[in-house]
Design a protein around this motif. Structure first.
Motif, PDB file in Angstrom:
ATOM      1  N   PHE A 276       0.813  -1.247  -0.080  1.00 52.16           N
ATOM      2  CA  PHE A 276       0.116  -0.016   0.128  1.00 52.16           C
ATOM      3  C   PHE A 276       0.819   1.381   0.018  1.00 52.16           C
ATOM      4  CE2 PHE A 276      -2.802  -3.379   1.585  1.00 52.16           C
ATOM      5  CZ  PHE A 276      -3.861  -2.922   1.281  1.00 52.16           C
ATOM      6  N   THR A 277       0.577   2.138  -0.898  1.00 52.56           N
ATOM      7  CA  THR A 277       1.156   3.671  -0.554  1.00 52.56           C
ATOM      8  C   THR A 277       0.433   4.353   0.300  1.00 52.56           C
ATOM      9  OG1 THR A 277      -0.487   4.419  -2.248  1.00 52.56           O
ATOM     10  CG2 THR A 277       1.781   3.968  -3.272  1.00 52.56           C
ATOM     11  N   GLY A 278       0.691   5.227   1.076  1.00 48.12           N
ATOM     12  CA  GLY A 278       0.069   6.122   2.196  1.00 48.12           C
ATOM     13  C   GLY A 278      -1.077   6.935   1.459  1.00 48.12           C
ATOM     14  N   VAL A 279      -1.741   7.503   2.190  1.00 48.02           N
ATOM     15  CA  VAL A 279      -2.786   8.423   1.643  1.00 48.02           C
ATOM     16  C   VAL A 279      -2.256   9.705   1.400  1.00 48.02           C
ATOM     17  CG1 VAL A 279      -4.847   9.644   2.447  1.00 48.02           C
ATOM     18  CG2 VAL A 279      -4.442   7.277   3.297  1.00 48.02           C
ATOM     19  N   ASP A 280      -2.793  10.426   0.280  1.00 47.67           N
ATOM     20  CA  ASP A 280      -2.226  11.762   0.236  1.00 47.67           C
ATOM     21  C   ASP A 280      -2.927  12.704   1.314  1.00 47.67           C
ATOM     22  OD1 ASP A 280      -1.880  14.435  -0.444  1.00 47.67           O
ATOM     23  OD2 ASP A 280      -2.556  14.106  -2.638  1.00 47.67           O
ATOM     24  N   VAL A 281      -2.146  13.011   2.347  1.00 48.09           N
ATOM     25  CA  VAL A 281      -2.707  13.966   3.466  1.00 48.09           C
ATOM     26  C   VAL A 281      -2.845  15.233   3.268  1.00 48.09           C
ATOM     27  CG1 VAL A 281      -1.957  12.153   5.113  1.00 48.09           C
ATOM     28  CG2 VAL A 281      -0.138  13.954   4.445  1.00 48.09           C
TER      29      VAL A 281
ATOM     30  N   ILE B 168       1.660  -6.310  -6.226  1.00 46.90           N
ATOM     31  CA  ILE B 168       0.603  -5.328  -6.626  1.00 46.90           C
ATOM     32  C   ILE B 168       0.586  -4.208  -5.513  1.00 46.90           C
ATOM     33  CG2 ILE B 168      -1.949  -5.369  -6.866  1.00 46.90           C
ATOM     34  CD1 ILE B 168      -1.967  -8.188  -7.621  1.00 46.90           C
ATOM     35  N   VAL B 169       0.390  -3.021  -6.239  1.00 47.38           N
ATOM     36  CA  VAL B 169       0.427  -1.985  -5.451  1.00 47.38           C
ATOM     37  C   VAL B 169      -1.094  -1.472  -5.292  1.00 47.38           C
ATOM     38  CG1 VAL B 169       0.822   0.752  -5.315  1.00 47.38           C
ATOM     39  CG2 VAL B 169       2.537  -1.061  -6.186  1.00 47.38           C
ATOM     40  N   ALA B 170      -1.748  -1.347  -4.209  1.00 52.91           N
ATOM     41  CA  ALA B 170      -2.938  -0.897  -3.882  1.00 52.91           C
ATOM     42  C   ALA B 170      -2.651   0.634  -3.611  1.00 52.91           C
ATOM     43  CB  ALA B 170      -3.527  -1.409  -2.584  1.00 52.91           C
ATOM     44  N   ASP B 171      -2.909   1.633  -4.451  1.00 51.96           N
ATOM     45  CA  ASP B 171      -2.609   3.199  -4.336  1.00 51.96           C
ATOM     46  C   ASP B 171      -3.639   4.076  -3.672  1.00 51.96           C
ATOM     47  OD1 ASP B 171      -1.308   5.395  -4.903  1.00 51.96           O
ATOM     48  OD2 ASP B 171      -1.635   5.466  -6.903  1.00 51.96           O
ATOM     49  N   GLN B 172      -3.194   3.966  -2.157  1.00 50.45           N
ATOM     50  CA  GLN B 172      -4.269   4.872  -1.517  1.00 50.45           C
ATOM     51  C   GLN B 172      -4.091   6.398  -1.935  1.00 50.45           C
ATOM     52  OE1 GLN B 172      -5.392   3.808   2.726  1.00 50.45           O
ATOM     53  NE2 GLN B 172      -3.106   3.534   2.517  1.00 50.45           N
TER      54      GLN B 172
ATOM     55  N   ALA C 176     -11.550  -1.076   0.531  1.00 51.48           N
ATOM     56  CA  ALA C 176     -11.899  -2.568   0.124  1.00 51.48           C
ATOM     57  C   ALA C 176     -11.949  -2.676  -1.456  1.00 51.48           C
ATOM     58  CB  ALA C 176     -12.993  -3.064   0.775  1.00 51.48           C
ATOM     59  N   ARG C 177     -12.800  -1.464  -1.955  1.00 52.79           N
ATOM     60  CA  ARG C 177     -12.953  -1.651  -3.276  1.00 52.79           C
ATOM     61  C   ARG C 177     -11.823  -1.678  -4.262  1.00 52.79           C
ATOM     62  NH1 ARG C 177     -15.465   2.569  -5.265  1.00 52.79           N
ATOM     63  NH2 ARG C 177     -16.483   1.350  -7.138  1.00 52.79           N
ATOM     64  N   MET C 178     -10.901  -0.751  -3.863  1.00 51.74           N
ATOM     65  CA  MET C 178      -9.643  -0.305  -4.157  1.00 51.74           C
ATOM     66  C   MET C 178      -8.979  -1.529  -4.328  1.00 51.74           C
ATOM     67  SD  MET C 178      -6.346   2.008  -3.002  1.00 51.74           S
ATOM     68  CE  MET C 178      -6.256   0.911  -1.710  1.00 51.74           C
ATOM     69  N   VAL C 179      -8.743  -2.362  -3.263  1.00 50.94           N
ATOM     70  CA  VAL C 179      -8.032  -3.497  -3.158  1.00 50.94           C
ATOM     71  C   VAL C 179      -8.216  -4.602  -4.183  1.00 50.94           C
ATOM     72  CG1 VAL C 179      -6.932  -5.581  -1.661  1.00 50.94           C
ATOM     73  CG2 VAL C 179      -6.967  -3.119  -0.711  1.00 50.94           C
ATOM     74  N   LEU C 180      -9.799  -4.722  -3.964  1.00 47.92           N
ATOM     75  CA  LEU C 180     -10.213  -5.836  -5.251  1.00 47.92           C
ATOM     76  C   LEU C 180     -10.179  -5.378  -6.437  1.00 47.92           C
ATOM     77  CD1 LEU C 180     -13.764  -6.323  -3.040  1.00 47.92           C
ATOM     78  CD2 LEU C 180     -11.883  -8.053  -3.536  1.00 47.92           C
ATOM     79  N   ALA C 181     -10.031  -4.020  -6.757  1.00 45.80           N
ATOM     80  CA  ALA C 181      -9.889  -3.518  -7.997  1.00 45.80           C
ATOM     81  C   ALA C 181      -8.406  -4.009  -8.583  1.00 45.80           C
ATOM     82  CB  ALA C 181     -10.181  -2.275  -8.404  1.00 45.80           C
ATOM     83  N   ALA C 182      -7.541  -3.679  -7.537  1.00 47.10           N
ATOM     84  CA  ALA C 182      -6.258  -3.829  -7.789  1.00 47.10           C
ATOM     85  C   ALA C 182      -5.829  -5.511  -8.147  1.00 47.10           C
ATOM     86  CB  ALA C 182      -5.115  -3.617  -6.545  1.00 47.10           C
ATOM     87  N   LEU C 183      -6.826  -6.217  -7.404  1.00 42.85           N
ATOM     88  CA  LEU C 183      -6.552  -7.761  -7.624  1.00 42.85           C
ATOM     89  C   LEU C 183      -7.247  -8.180  -8.750  1.00 42.85           C
ATOM     90  CD1 LEU C 183      -7.100  -9.106  -3.880  1.00 42.85           C
ATOM     91  CD2 LEU C 183      -4.932  -9.024  -5.350  1.00 42.85           C
ATOM     92  N   ASN C 184      -8.161  -7.608  -9.317  1.00 41.54           N
ATOM     93  CA  ASN C 184      -8.877  -7.440 -10.631  1.00 41.54           C
ATOM     94  C   ASN C 184      -9.858  -8.755 -10.310  1.00 41.54           C
ATOM     95  OD1 ASN C 184      -9.592  -7.329 -13.277  1.00 41.54           O
ATOM     96  ND2 ASN C 184      -8.648  -8.762 -14.037  1.00 41.54           N
TER      97      ASN C 184
END
Length: 258
Positions: free
Chosen positions: A122-127, A157-161, A189-197
């Protein structure tokens, strides 16, 4: 939507409060919290025989603690899917070096990839949206670039927060302003599932976020937040204490999601 089959049967989540699910309370679940990782496991478990899920994350843990306490126990569960989010608690501490933190992260990921499991980082959130953490935006960005480099080096796989604009909104965060609330965890969760296709039926922004607060209400909430969360957090830093001291993983063994 009909969910497409995916190849994973044993999922293990590693990390800190973000992965433990703090901010998304659910008394009926182990540990009393749900969070994005549980939500991902819920989806992956549908229609997958003998699917097993473990969550070793513990709130407040620094990257050295995550590496020392979670990596080998995770591998002992023989997962074929691993998520690891680590280093965030280190990055927000004054005086820490994002490059040094990334060295430990790289070591952890190299070990987690040793058995061929799919690893999501995971990348960190843009704060930049947060008045509290806006000052460390550059530091987070540096760490994110290191995370991307680690992912490329070890084929993760990168989950890009950082680019997940939906959570750059105070309504996606719990009252302590450190953790996502149920709306925020849902979007991750939606982002992670998208990253996993992985196709799924999780809908954007559902449940709907809370209505925007008035200016006067927001300022009142600022004062209440400082008293309830900021001051105790500072005191723990001074005393070298962690919110995760004496807390055990909520799902230490891989088992059916139920």
């Amino acid at each position: 939507m009909t969910q497409q089959h995916h190849p994973w049967q044993r999922y293990v989540a590693l990390g800190d409060s973000f992965t433990e699910g703090i901010g998304d309370p659910e008394p009926t679940l182990p540990g009393g919290h749900r969070g994005w990782a549980d939500r991902v496991a819920e989806v992956l478990s549908r229609g997958t025989d003998d699917f097993a899920y473990a969550n070793l994350a513990v709130r407040g843990k620094l990257i050295t603690q995550i590496v020392d306490d979670q990596v080998e126990p995770a591998l002992a569960l023989h997962p074929d899917l691993i998520t690891i989010s680590a280093g965030g608690n280190d990055v927000i501490r004054p005086g820490t070096d994002p490059d040094e933190i990334a060295v430990r992260f790289d070591q952890a990921v190299e070990r987690l990839r040793s058995d061929g499991a799919t690893v999501v980082v995971f990348t960190g959130v843009d704060v930049g949206f947060s008045p509290v953490f806006r000052g460390i935006r550059g530091k987070v960005a540096i760490y994110n670039e290191n995370v991307r480099a680690v992912a490329a080096r070890h084929d993760c796989i990168v989950a890009d927060q950082w680019s997940l604009g939906e959570i750059q909104d105070t309504r996606m965060w719990a009252p302590d302003r450190l953790h996502l609330n149920s709306f925020g965890h849902h979007e991750v969760a939606r982002m992670v599932l998208a990253a996993l296709n992985v196709d799924n039926d999780l809908q954007p922004m559902e449940p709907e976020p809370l209505p925007a607060a008035s200016w006067r209400q927001a300022r009142s909430e600022d004062l209440a937040w400082a008293r309830e969360y900021l001051v105790p957090w500072v005191i723990r830093r001074i005393r070298h204490q962690s919110s995760g001291d004496h807390v055990l993983p909520k799902r230490p063994e891989a088992g059916p999601f139920a």
